[in-house]
Structure formats: C-alpha cells, structure tokens
Design a protein around this motif. Structure first.
Motif, PDB file in Angstrom:
ATOM      1  N   LYS A 112       0.843  -1.201   0.000  1.00 48.92           N
ATOM      2  CA  LYS A 112       0.000   0.000   0.000  1.00 48.92           C
ATOM      3  C   LYS A 112       0.879   1.253   0.000  1.00 48.92           C
ATOM      4  O   LYS A 112       0.675   2.177  -0.792  1.00 48.92           O
ATOM      5  CB  LYS A 112      -0.924  -0.009   1.222  1.00 48.92           C
ATOM      6  CG  LYS A 112      -1.885   1.162   1.264  1.00 48.92           C
ATOM      7  CD  LYS A 112      -2.824   1.015   2.472  1.00 48.92           C
ATOM      8  CE  LYS A 112      -3.939   2.007   2.432  1.00 48.92           C
ATOM      9  NZ  LYS A 112      -3.649   3.303   2.925  1.00 48.92           N
ATOM     10  N   SER A 132       2.703   1.563  -3.322  1.00 54.24           N
ATOM     11  CA  SER A 132       1.834   2.050  -4.399  1.00 54.24           C
ATOM     12  C   SER A 132       1.583   3.547  -4.258  1.00 54.24           C
ATOM     13  O   SER A 132       1.592   4.271  -5.252  1.00 54.24           O
ATOM     14  CB  SER A 132       0.516   1.274  -4.420  1.00 54.24           C
ATOM     15  OG  SER A 132      -0.255   1.540  -3.272  1.00 54.24           O
ATOM     16  N   GLU A 133       1.399   4.042  -3.030  1.00 53.39           N
ATOM     17  CA  GLU A 133       1.191   5.478  -2.808  1.00 53.39           C
ATOM     18  C   GLU A 133       2.429   6.280  -3.187  1.00 53.39           C
ATOM     19  O   GLU A 133       2.332   7.332  -3.816  1.00 53.39           O
ATOM     20  CB  GLU A 133       0.840   5.745  -1.346  1.00 53.39           C
ATOM     21  CG  GLU A 133      -0.548   5.315  -0.957  1.00 53.39           C
ATOM     22  CD  GLU A 133      -0.824   5.481   0.540  1.00 53.39           C
ATOM     23  OE1 GLU A 133      -0.001   6.096   1.252  1.00 53.39           O
ATOM     24  OE2 GLU A 133      -1.866   4.984   0.990  1.00 53.39           O
ATOM     25  N   ILE A 152       1.296   4.094  -8.264  1.00 57.23           N
ATOM     26  CA  ILE A 152       0.750   2.971  -9.018  1.00 57.23           C
ATOM     27  C   ILE A 152      -0.247   2.248  -8.114  1.00 57.23           C
ATOM     28  O   ILE A 152      -0.328   2.526  -6.927  1.00 57.23           O
ATOM     29  CB  ILE A 152       1.864   1.996  -9.498  1.00 57.23           C
ATOM     30  CG1 ILE A 152       2.659   1.441  -8.306  1.00 57.23           C
ATOM     31  CG2 ILE A 152       2.777   2.682 -10.503  1.00 57.23           C
ATOM     32  CD1 ILE A 152       3.731   0.428  -8.677  1.00 57.23           C
ATOM     33  N   THR A 153      -0.994   1.293  -8.686  1.00 56.11           N
ATOM     34  CA  THR A 153      -1.949   0.555  -7.866  1.00 56.11           C
ATOM     35  C   THR A 153      -1.203  -0.472  -7.016  1.00 56.11           C
ATOM     36  O   THR A 153      -0.074  -0.870  -7.331  1.00 56.11           O
ATOM     37  CB  THR A 153      -2.990  -0.186  -8.728  1.00 56.11           C
ATOM     38  OG1 THR A 153      -2.322  -1.209  -9.476  1.00 56.11           O
ATOM     39  CG2 THR A 153      -3.739   0.767  -9.653  1.00 56.11           C
ATOM     40  N   GLU A 154      -1.863  -0.905  -5.967  1.00 58.75           N
ATOM     41  CA  GLU A 154      -1.262  -1.903  -5.082  1.00 58.75           C
ATOM     42  C   GLU A 154      -1.025  -3.223  -5.832  1.00 58.75           C
ATOM     43  O   GLU A 154       0.014  -3.861  -5.670  1.00 58.75           O
ATOM     44  CB  GLU A 154      -2.176  -2.122  -3.878  1.00 58.75           C
ATOM     45  CG  GLU A 154      -1.526  -2.851  -2.745  1.00 58.75           C
ATOM     46  CD  GLU A 154      -2.375  -2.863  -1.489  1.00 58.75           C
ATOM     47  OE1 GLU A 154      -2.214  -3.807  -0.709  1.00 58.75           O
ATOM     48  OE2 GLU A 154      -3.196  -1.931  -1.286  1.00 58.75           O
ATOM     49  N   ASN A 160      -0.523  -3.548  -9.056  1.00 61.07           N
ATOM     50  CA  ASN A 160       0.583  -3.308  -9.964  1.00 61.07           C
ATOM     51  C   ASN A 160       1.917  -3.395  -9.219  1.00 61.07           C
ATOM     52  O   ASN A 160       2.897  -3.942  -9.731  1.00 61.07           O
ATOM     53  CB  ASN A 160       0.425  -1.937 -10.632  1.00 61.07           C
ATOM     54  CG  ASN A 160       1.353  -1.747 -11.797  1.00 61.07           C
ATOM     55  OD1 ASN A 160       2.554  -1.917 -11.673  1.00 61.07           O
ATOM     56  ND2 ASN A 160       0.787  -1.352 -12.924  1.00 61.07           N
TER      57      ASN A 160
END
Length: 164
Positions: free
Chosen positions: A134, A137-138, A142-144, A146
C-alpha cells in the motif's frame, strides 16, 4: 524565513536521513555524486516542505520526493548529476556514519539493483525498507496490485542477474 519551520524540517530530515542516503546509494556510483545528490534531494525537500500537509507519513512523502528527484536527475544526465546552487541557506545536519563492513556486504546487492530500470530500483528500495505494498503504491503512484506484480517480476530479474 520562518525559523520554526526550518527547525522542524531539519529535525525531521535528521531523523529520516537514512532514506536519502539509501536513495543516493542506488542512483550514484561514488562519494562525490552521492553527496551532490544528497544535497539536491535536501534542497527539493526544503522547497516542497511548506506544502507538506501531513496527509501521508513524513517518511512516505520524503521517499516520494527523494526518488522523484533522483530519477529526474538520473534521466537528465545518465553519468553525472548536477546540483542546484543554494547560497541563501545552509543546513547543519549531523551525518550518520555507516559501517564499512555492512557496506561491503551490500555491494553485490546494490550492483545488481543498479542494473534495473529507474522504477524497478525505486520498487526494490521501498520493498527492502519493509514498506507495505500500500505504501509502495502510494509512493510510486501505481496501484497496489501493480506494485505486487512488478515486485514479483523484479525478484525474478534480480535472481537472474545474481545467478546467471
């Protein structure tokens, strides 16, 4: 300039300077470049600090600024990193010393990581810092999912680099 703001910034930078040193190690090859990149990241952190709202942890924000600065400079000049001149301030930050033995143990790993592309380097760096997917990604935007997929691909790539 607000002295209280400067004092808070210097304190937070001192507490989290390992983040900047680790980013510098990944994106530079010698002590001079390391110091130049450390200075440039510090400047960019200072410039951005008044806009830090605290929506994320300071360390997460610091990772994002440090990695973005390193990647931007690395892409601009693949061999040498240019720094900005700052004659209006001088931060007095107590530098931490690193154990040479530990540095030697990490040398192989860093050499393998340097063969990765910029985003992969950042991903490995954050993963090795025990950041959650998490947080990764932040930080990287990008998405978690991904982040997880990319990390699995990078692990395979590193295994191939270290064990040809």
């Amino acid at each position: 300039m607000d002295k209280e703001l400067e004092h808070k910034f210097v304190k937070k930078l001192e507490e989290n300077q390992n983040i900047v040193h680790k980013v510098c190690r990944i994106y530079t090859n010698d002590r001079e470049s390391h110091n130049d990149l450390f200075q440039e990241i510090t400047i960019q952190l200072w410039k951005a600090y008044p806009k830090f709202r605290g929506d994320s942890k300071f360390s997460t924000w610091m990772y994002r600024v440090a990695l973005n600065t390193a990647i931007t400079l690395y892409r601009k000049s693949k061999r040498s990193i240019k720094t900005s001149d700052v004659d209006f301030m001088e931060f007095k930050i107590k530098a931490e010393e690193y154990d040479d033995e530990i540095e030697q143990q990490l040398k192989l790993m860093y050499a393998a990581v340097k063969e990765l592309n910029d985003i992969e380097k950042a991903l490995v760096f954050l993963y090795l810092e025990d950041k959650s997917y998490k947080d990764i990604s932040e930080t990287l935007g990008i998405t978690e999912v991904n982040a997880r997929v990319r990390m699995n691909r990078v692990k395979t790539k590193l295994k191939n680099i270290l064990n040809p």
